[in-house]
Scaffold this active site. Structure first.
Site, PDB file in Angstrom:
ATOM      1  N   LEU A  40       0.867  -1.188   0.000  1.00  9.08           N
ATOM      2  CA  LEU A  40       0.000   0.000   0.000  1.00  9.08           C
ATOM      3  C   LEU A  40       0.894   1.224   0.000  1.00  9.08           C
ATOM      4  O   LEU A  40       1.885   1.257   0.715  1.00  9.08           O
ATOM      5  CB  LEU A  40      -0.884  -0.049   1.246  1.00  9.08           C
ATOM      6  CG  LEU A  40      -1.663   1.190   1.718  1.00  9.08           C
ATOM      7  CD1 LEU A  40      -2.943   0.757   2.452  1.00  9.08           C
ATOM      8  CD2 LEU A  40      -0.838   2.094   2.620  1.00  9.08           C
ATOM      9  N   ASP A  42       0.273   5.703  -1.347  1.00  8.28           N
ATOM     10  CA  ASP A  42      -0.450   6.956  -1.095  1.00  8.28           C
ATOM     11  C   ASP A  42      -1.953   6.829  -0.831  1.00  8.28           C
ATOM     12  O   ASP A  42      -2.648   6.078  -1.525  1.00  8.28           O
ATOM     13  CB  ASP A  42      -0.340   7.889  -2.304  1.00  8.28           C
ATOM     14  CG  ASP A  42       1.053   8.003  -2.858  1.00  8.28           C
ATOM     15  OD1 ASP A  42       1.981   7.455  -2.274  1.00  8.28           O
ATOM     16  OD2 ASP A  42       1.196   8.651  -3.910  1.00  8.28           O
ATOM     17  N   TYR A 101      -2.084   5.673 -11.142  1.00  9.85           N
ATOM     18  CA  TYR A 101      -1.322   6.376 -10.108  1.00  9.85           C
ATOM     19  C   TYR A 101      -2.224   7.355  -9.335  1.00  9.85           C
ATOM     20  O   TYR A 101      -3.396   7.503  -9.627  1.00  9.85           O
ATOM     21  CB  TYR A 101      -0.125   7.086 -10.751  1.00  9.85           C
ATOM     22  CG  TYR A 101       1.112   6.204 -10.872  1.00  9.85           C
ATOM     23  CD1 TYR A 101       1.052   4.828 -10.677  1.00  9.85           C
ATOM     24  CD2 TYR A 101       2.347   6.759 -11.171  1.00  9.85           C
ATOM     25  CE1 TYR A 101       2.196   4.032 -10.771  1.00  9.85           C
ATOM     26  CE2 TYR A 101       3.489   5.971 -11.276  1.00  9.85           C
ATOM     27  CZ  TYR A 101       3.409   4.615 -11.072  1.00  9.85           C
ATOM     28  OH  TYR A 101       4.544   3.848 -11.174  1.00  9.85           O
ATOM     29  N   ARG A 160       2.219  14.060 -12.494  1.00  7.95           N
ATOM     30  CA  ARG A 160       1.230  13.132 -11.930  1.00  7.95           C
ATOM     31  C   ARG A 160       0.542  13.676 -10.681  1.00  7.95           C
ATOM     32  O   ARG A 160       0.922  14.701 -10.150  1.00  7.95           O
ATOM     33  CB  ARG A 160       1.903  11.790 -11.589  1.00  7.95           C
ATOM     34  CG  ARG A 160       3.148  11.898 -10.739  1.00  7.95           C
ATOM     35  CD  ARG A 160       3.743  10.505 -10.480  1.00  7.95           C
ATOM     36  NE  ARG A 160       5.046  10.596  -9.844  1.00  7.95           N
ATOM     37  CZ  ARG A 160       6.211  10.560 -10.468  1.00  7.95           C
ATOM     38  NH1 ARG A 160       6.261  10.419 -11.775  1.00  7.95           N
ATOM     39  NH2 ARG A 160       7.348  10.665  -9.803  1.00  7.95           N
ATOM     40  N   ASP A 161      -0.445  12.917 -10.218  1.00  6.51           N
ATOM     41  CA  ASP A 161      -1.133  13.107  -8.939  1.00  6.51           C
ATOM     42  C   ASP A 161      -2.086  14.313  -8.945  1.00  6.51           C
ATOM     43  O   ASP A 161      -1.966  15.238  -8.122  1.00  6.51           O
ATOM     44  CB  ASP A 161      -0.125  13.247  -7.771  1.00  6.51           C
ATOM     45  CG  ASP A 161       0.972  12.191  -7.805  1.00  6.51           C
ATOM     46  OD1 ASP A 161       0.708  11.096  -8.336  1.00  6.51           O
ATOM     47  OD2 ASP A 161       2.087  12.453  -7.318  1.00  6.51           O
TER      48      ASP A 161
HETATM   49  C1  FRU Z   1       4.112   8.960  -4.340  1.00  4.20           C
HETATM   50  C2  FRU Z   1       3.977   8.382  -5.733  1.00  4.20           C
HETATM   51  C3  FRU Z   1       3.118   9.260  -6.631  1.00  4.20           C
HETATM   52  C4  FRU Z   1       2.609   8.283  -7.646  1.00  4.20           C
HETATM   53  C5  FRU Z   1       2.411   7.035  -6.815  1.00  4.20           C
HETATM   54  C6  FRU Z   1       2.647   5.733  -7.526  1.00  4.20           C
HETATM   55  O1  FRU Z   1       4.424   7.992  -3.400  1.00  4.20           O
HETATM   56  O2  FRU Z   1       5.258   8.188  -6.318  1.00  4.20           O
HETATM   57  O3  FRU Z   1       3.784  10.361  -7.203  1.00  4.20           O
HETATM   58  O4  FRU Z   1       1.410   8.685  -8.250  1.00  4.20           O
HETATM   59  O5  FRU Z   1       3.310   7.138  -5.719  1.00  4.20           O
HETATM   60  O6  FRU Z   1       2.313   4.650  -6.714  1.00  4.20           O
END
Ligand code: FRU
Length: 480
Positions: A40, A42, A101, A160-161
């Protein structure tokens, strides 16, 4: 069978195979969220909708390592009892084949919408990044709607994110980014209809005062306003340790200022680490129906001895933090355990003043409150918290998970130490200091049979201890 269906089925088979072994691990948490199997990371899509709290998470069901992530899903009505729900997102489409992601959730037109990053690697290992959407009418089953935002020219594919929110009738999205000069950055997008997204440019980056030379990548940005200030939370990568600051492999923290929406510029101050412990990363917040700003973090740090953790041998790794309410106090973020967490209390086992040398024994799921000046606290002969009143310096020490050598994290308090609030859950420890002025979040791989608590006080200290419930998360609810 479609690839999504096939992968989903395989993930459930993995859970079926390993859940029992995972949950028998003496290090498996009793009231924190952890994976049913695998890895697990984020917290994602954190939101309350129609009374129900939804917390999604980055999940690798097939191994205790990183890879093509799924979105797992927990729900709760009271923030203490949680249920593992069916898988929300499976990485089976061309635009997310190497991972669904991290991302966020919003409510619009009676639907729960998830914005996430589709991670793609081509046959030469080159990365592509797509910001994608999935929707649900009931909050539990999701249908993907494909790519919404393409990668703009000014960033590398480390993009991302997405975190989406509404302000004055418009939608905004921040994305963690890397500029072509390989500096961490936050990209802002704007939309009137959640369909067309306009690129508003970079609102903060690692080559601009007051954050010069501030890392090569910023992950998981989150923007919200609190007590009249705009807060930008993010997780920068590439900082070097600086005294008692930036000692983890990657950091998590915030800047405070004002986001000028029409100009798309963010005037802000310096960066503060949000947590002072060993394991904390990629936090995400939401405003709940009571108007509270609540944060979850990942109790792990990428590339920081993740695979030396002893839970690996039992088929799982990492867990979430507890949910915390954020408040702005004297220009700093404070984090407070939610009042709902009192529901975790199974039994009050101690109440009253303690001698200057206290020695006792506690359950591996416990809550401890201490009022007064503690000089030293040692838990399970493993974690030691020491307070130096001359420098207002608080230090947490533990043996390193790989070589057993002592390692430390410290912070300087703005006033003398007057309260400590500890949550202990088998292999984790969260310490809230002076009503949330500082928090130390850490994994704790002490001998599972050890129950010892030793406290040295430097004046009058009152203590309360509760034994906490040990099974508030149900992992049984999956369809196949
Ligand atoms: C942060 C991260 C994010 C990415 C995700 C991938 O821990 O690297 O930037 O979206 O984890 O699991």
């Amino acid at each position: 069978m479609s690839l999504n269906k096939e992968l989903t089925k395989q993930a459930y088979e993995e859970v079926e195979k390993h859940t029992e072994r995972v949950q028998k691990d003496p290090y498996f948490p009793g009231f924190h969220l952890a994976p049913p199997t695998g890895l697990l990371n984020d917290p994602n899509g954190w939101i309350q909708w129609k009374g129900v709290y939804h917390l999604f998470f980055q999940w690798m069901p097939f191994k205790t390592g990183h890879g093509a992530k799924f979105w797992g899903h927990f729900s709760s009505e009271n923030l203490t009892d949680w249920t593992l729900e069916p898988i929300a997102l499976t990485p089976g489409d061309w635009y997310d084949k190497n991972g669904c992601y991290s991302g966020s959730a919003i409510i619009h037109e009676d639907k729960l919408k998830l914005f996430y990053t589709g991670n793609v690697k081509d046959e030469n290992g080159n990365r592509e990044s797509y910001q994608c959407l999935a929707e649900s009418k009931d909050g539990f089953s999701f249908s993907k709607k494909g790519v919404q935002v393409e990668l703009p020219d000014e960033y590398t594919p480390h993009f991302r994110d997405p975190k989406v929110w509404k302000h004055n009738g418009r939608w905004y999205m921040v994305i963690g980014a890397q500029t072509k000069e390989e500096k961490g950055a936050v990209a802002l997008f704007e939309s009137t209809d959640l369909k067309e997204w306009r690129n508003r440019g970079t609102i903060s980056h690692a080559n601009q005062a007051p954050l010069s030379a501030f890392g090569y990548m910023w992950e998981c940005p989150d923007i919200f306003s609190l007590s009249g200030k705009d807060v930008l939370l993010f997780s920068p990568q590439g900082l070097s340790p600086d005294g008692i600051q930036f000692n983890n492999t990657y950091q998590s923290g915030y800047v405070l200022g004002e986001l000028d929406y029409p100009k798309a510029s963010f005037n802000h101050g310096s960066f503060e680490e949000i947590d002072r412990g060993f394991e904390f990363y990629a936090p995400q917040t939401t405003e709940d129906e009571k108007g509270r700003r609540i944060l979850f973090g990942w109790m792990g740090v990428p590339d920081q001895q993740e695979f030396d953790q002893p839970t690996i041998q039992n088929g799982w790794v990492h867990q979430m933090t507890l949910p915390r309410e954020l408040r702005l106090v004297n220009g700093r973020l404070h984090q407070l355990p939610l009042p709902e967490l009192e529901e975790l209390r199974a039994e009050n086992v101690f109440n009253g003043p303690i001698d200057s040398q206290y020695e006792g024994s506690i359950a591996r799921t416990s809550e401890i409150q201490l009022k007064g000046t503690v000089k030293k606290l040692c838990l399970f002969d493993n974690m030691t918290l020491t307070y130096d009143p001359k420098q207002s310096l608080l230090t947490l020490e533990r043996p390193n998970v790989a070589d057993g050598k002592p390692e430390r994290r410290s912070c300087i308090l703005s006033s003398a130490l007057n309260s400590l609030h500890l949550y202990i859950d088998h292999s984790s420890l969260e310490i809230f200091v002076n009503d949330g002025e500082a928090v130390f979040t850490s994994r704790m791989f002490a001998d599972p049979a050890n129950r010892s608590l030793v406290i040295e006080s430097g004046g009058k200290v009152d203590m309360s201890i509760w034994k906490l419930k040990d099974n508030t998360v149900s992992y049984m609810n999956h369809p196949e």
